[in-house]
Design a protein around this motif. Sequence first.
Motif, PDB file in Angstrom:
ATOM      1  N   GLU A  91       0.837  -1.206   0.000  1.00 61.00           N
ATOM      2  CA  GLU A  91       0.000   0.000   0.000  1.00 61.00           C
ATOM      3  C   GLU A  91       0.867   1.249   0.000  1.00 61.00           C
ATOM      4  OE1 GLU A  91      -3.884  -1.732   2.474  1.00 61.00           O
ATOM      5  OE2 GLU A  91      -2.206  -0.811   3.553  1.00 61.00           O
ATOM      6  N   MET A  92       1.991   1.183   0.694  1.00 57.68           N
ATOM      7  CA  MET A  92       2.905   2.326   0.726  1.00 57.68           C
ATOM      8  C   MET A  92       3.444   2.641  -0.661  1.00 57.68           C
ATOM      9  SD  MET A  92       6.511   2.881   2.814  1.00 57.68           S
ATOM     10  CE  MET A  92       5.823   2.249   4.338  1.00 57.68           C
ATOM     11  N   HIS A  93       3.838   1.623  -1.395  1.00 59.82           N
ATOM     12  CA  HIS A  93       4.390   1.848  -2.731  1.00 59.82           C
ATOM     13  C   HIS A  93       3.334   2.429  -3.683  1.00 59.82           C
ATOM     14  CE1 HIS A  93       8.451   0.324  -2.295  1.00 59.82           C
ATOM     15  NE2 HIS A  93       7.992  -0.724  -1.615  1.00 59.82           N
ATOM     16  N   LYS A  94       2.089   1.991  -3.552  1.00 66.54           N
ATOM     17  CA  LYS A  94       1.020   2.544  -4.387  1.00 66.54           C
ATOM     18  C   LYS A  94       0.790   4.015  -4.072  1.00 66.54           C
ATOM     19  CE  LYS A  94      -1.569  -1.728  -5.268  1.00 66.54           C
ATOM     20  NZ  LYS A  94      -2.858  -2.443  -5.070  1.00 66.54           N
ATOM     21  N   ILE A 128       2.621   4.335  10.895  1.00 61.78           N
ATOM     22  CA  ILE A 128       4.003   3.983  11.173  1.00 61.78           C
ATOM     23  C   ILE A 128       4.106   2.943  12.278  1.00 61.78           C
ATOM     24  CG2 ILE A 128       6.269   4.910  11.760  1.00 61.78           C
ATOM     25  CD1 ILE A 128       4.994   5.814   9.080  1.00 61.78           C
ATOM     26  N   CYS A 129       3.151   2.965  13.196  1.00 63.04           N
ATOM     27  CA  CYS A 129       3.175   1.988  14.283  1.00 63.04           C
ATOM     28  C   CYS A 129       2.999   0.562  13.765  1.00 63.04           C
ATOM     29  CB  CYS A 129       2.085   2.313  15.304  1.00 63.04           C
ATOM     30  SG  CYS A 129       0.410   2.390  14.627  1.00 63.04           S
ATOM     31  N   LYS A 130       2.481   0.428  12.546  1.00 67.29           N
ATOM     32  CA  LYS A 130       2.315  -0.903  11.950  1.00 67.29           C
ATOM     33  C   LYS A 130       3.316  -1.155  10.823  1.00 67.29           C
ATOM     34  CE  LYS A 130      -2.525  -1.682  13.101  1.00 67.29           C
ATOM     35  NZ  LYS A 130      -3.799  -2.286  12.651  1.00 67.29           N
ATOM     36  N   LEU A 131       3.712  -0.087  10.121  1.00 68.78           N
ATOM     37  CA  LEU A 131       4.624  -0.245   8.997  1.00 68.78           C
ATOM     38  C   LEU A 131       6.068  -0.496   9.440  1.00 68.78           C
ATOM     39  CD1 LEU A 131       3.262   2.614   6.733  1.00 68.78           C
ATOM     40  CD2 LEU A 131       3.331   0.190   6.103  1.00 68.78           C
ATOM     41  N   LYS A 132       6.464   0.185  10.519  1.00 73.55           N
ATOM     42  CA  LYS A 132       7.829   0.079  11.039  1.00 73.55           C
ATOM     43  C   LYS A 132       8.871   0.634  10.066  1.00 73.55           C
ATOM     44  CE  LYS A 132       6.088  -1.926  14.615  1.00 73.55           C
ATOM     45  NZ  LYS A 132       5.885  -1.144  15.858  1.00 73.55           N
ATOM     46  N   ASN A 133       8.976   0.059   8.880  1.00 70.26           N
ATOM     47  CA  ASN A 133       9.980   0.496   7.913  1.00 70.26           C
ATOM     48  C   ASN A 133       9.389   1.552   6.982  1.00 70.26           C
ATOM     49  OD1 ASN A 133      12.147   0.736   6.144  1.00 70.26           O
ATOM     50  ND2 ASN A 133      11.478  -1.006   4.907  1.00 70.26           N
ATOM     51  N   ILE A 134       9.931   2.771   7.028  1.00 71.32           N
ATOM     52  CA  ILE A 134       9.425   3.828   6.146  1.00 71.32           C
ATOM     53  C   ILE A 134      10.476   4.227   5.114  1.00 71.32           C
ATOM     54  CG2 ILE A 134       7.841   4.709   7.900  1.00 71.32           C
ATOM     55  CD1 ILE A 134       9.809   7.102   8.220  1.00 71.32           C
ATOM     56  N   GLU A 135      11.419   3.349   4.864  1.00 71.70           N
ATOM     57  CA  GLU A 135      12.484   3.628   3.899  1.00 71.70           C
ATOM     58  C   GLU A 135      11.943   4.112   2.551  1.00 71.70           C
ATOM     59  OE1 GLU A 135      16.576   3.918   3.065  1.00 71.70           O
ATOM     60  OE2 GLU A 135      15.570   3.430   4.952  1.00 71.70           O
ATOM     61  N   PRO A 136      10.870   3.509   2.006  1.00 74.92           N
ATOM     62  CA  PRO A 136      10.354   3.978   0.716  1.00 74.92           C
ATOM     63  C   PRO A 136       9.889   5.444   0.743  1.00 74.92           C
ATOM     64  CG  PRO A 136       9.522   1.794   1.185  1.00 74.92           C
ATOM     65  CD  PRO A 136      10.177   2.270   2.442  1.00 74.92           C
ATOM     66  N   LEU A 137       9.472   5.934   1.904  1.00 74.80           N
ATOM     67  CA  LEU A 137       8.991   7.313   1.995  1.00 74.80           C
ATOM     68  C   LEU A 137      10.113   8.343   1.869  1.00 74.80           C
ATOM     69  CD1 LEU A 137       6.224   7.345   4.754  1.00 74.80           C
ATOM     70  CD2 LEU A 137       5.974   7.957   2.351  1.00 74.80           C
TER      71      LEU A 137
END
Length: 214
Positions: free
Chosen positions: A36-39, A84-93
């Motif tokens: 979902e983050m990449h979309k 973020i509390c569920k994604l943990k990794n926000i490197e793509p952002l």
Amino acid sequence: MINNKNYTIAITKEELSKLPRVDYFGQIKIIETEAEMHKAIEVLRNQKLIGFDTESRPRFKKGLVTHVSLIQLATEDICFLFRICKLKNIEPLKEIFESANILKIGLSIHDDFHILSNDYKLSPKGFIDLQKIVPKYNFSNTSLQKIYAILFDERISKSQQLSNWEAEFLTAAQQKYAAIDAWACIQIYKEIKSPKFKPENLKYKQYIPDDEEV
């Protein structure tokens, strides 16, 4: 004697309380997975202007480290809520955060990134802080709620501010509150940068008597 160039722009609590509540009619998309983050990033990378905000779970005891629970990135008609509390990794952002070609409009941005730095290493570029802009137009109020009210005669509700942003599911009220905070930053920036914007014509202008007033 009144000096017409000597004025401040401010709204009182009483005036604010009488204004109608602002509503948000755009889409809200909750982002909880990497896919979902990449979309979402596919949409955001094509924007020239994005509204930015964060939410953190309230800490009611001193000494506790604060962590960002939610990042809001809004366009004119859609707001992405990155949990973020569920994604943990926000490197793509980082692509969005570190792009100098995409303007990100927020308020008190230094505080947001100070908290984010507890968990992530980021090099933000292309960010504009409304708190640093509005004083140039004689605004003495620099909270998002009051700036928006002065410009648009509507009140942003803060009832969800201290809610639990790390709950299993965000309520509809939380989602709308989070979306409005990011979306409102775009509206404020566009308004004050419009060639038609005249701060001296705002209804909340207050003259400051000079030393020669009798």
